[in-house]
Write a protein that holds these residues in place. Sequence first.
Motif, PDB file in Angstrom:
ATOM      1  N   MET A   1       0.844  -1.189   0.000  1.00 31.76           N
ATOM      2  CA  MET A   1       0.000   0.000   0.000  1.00 31.76           C
ATOM      3  C   MET A   1       0.883   1.244   0.000  1.00 31.76           C
ATOM      4  O   MET A   1       1.850   1.330   0.741  1.00 31.76           O
ATOM      5  N   ALA A   2       0.559   2.201  -0.815  1.00 30.78           N
ATOM      6  CA  ALA A   2       1.314   3.449  -0.900  1.00 30.78           C
ATOM      7  C   ALA A   2       0.931   4.371   0.254  1.00 30.78           C
ATOM      8  O   ALA A   2      -0.065   4.157   0.940  1.00 30.78           O
ATOM      9  N   ALA A  21       2.970   7.476   5.847  1.00 28.11           N
ATOM     10  CA  ALA A  21       3.566   6.280   5.243  1.00 28.11           C
ATOM     11  C   ALA A  21       2.563   5.138   5.309  1.00 28.11           C
ATOM     12  O   ALA A  21       1.564   5.204   6.040  1.00 28.11           O
ATOM     13  N   SER A  22       2.837   4.081   4.575  1.00 33.56           N
ATOM     14  CA  SER A  22       1.923   2.942   4.550  1.00 33.56           C
ATOM     15  C   SER A  22       1.788   2.279   5.919  1.00 33.56           C
ATOM     16  O   SER A  22       0.777   1.637   6.199  1.00 33.56           O
ATOM     17  N   ASN A  23       2.779   2.476   6.806  1.00 36.24           N
ATOM     18  CA  ASN A  23       2.690   1.904   8.153  1.00 36.24           C
ATOM     19  C   ASN A  23       2.010   2.852   9.142  1.00 36.24           C
ATOM     20  O   ASN A  23       1.960   2.579  10.337  1.00 36.24           O
ATOM     21  N   GLY A  24       1.510   3.991   8.661  1.00 35.49           N
ATOM     22  CA  GLY A  24       0.782   4.926   9.504  1.00 35.49           C
ATOM     23  C   GLY A  24       1.626   6.031  10.118  1.00 35.49           C
ATOM     24  O   GLY A  24       1.092   6.936  10.748  1.00 35.49           O
TER      25      GLY A  24
END
Length: 63
Positions: A1-2, A21-24
């Motif tokens: 996920m972008a 970022a994709s990790n939040g």
Amino acid sequence: MAGKFQLYKDKAGEFRFKLMASNGQIIATSEGYKSKASAMNGIESVKTNAPGAALDDQTLEKK
């Protein structure tokens, strides 16, 4: 996920955005904008200009 942009209103009623970022994790935050259209223009500017942005490393010692 972008990554994604998160658009929101702050306590003062100004529009702001975060680049997530994709990790939040938050990568970048914006200044406050008076209008939603201005904030959207800020997002478009980041999308356009960030890929080719140069690094100005202010931590390097001057010789």
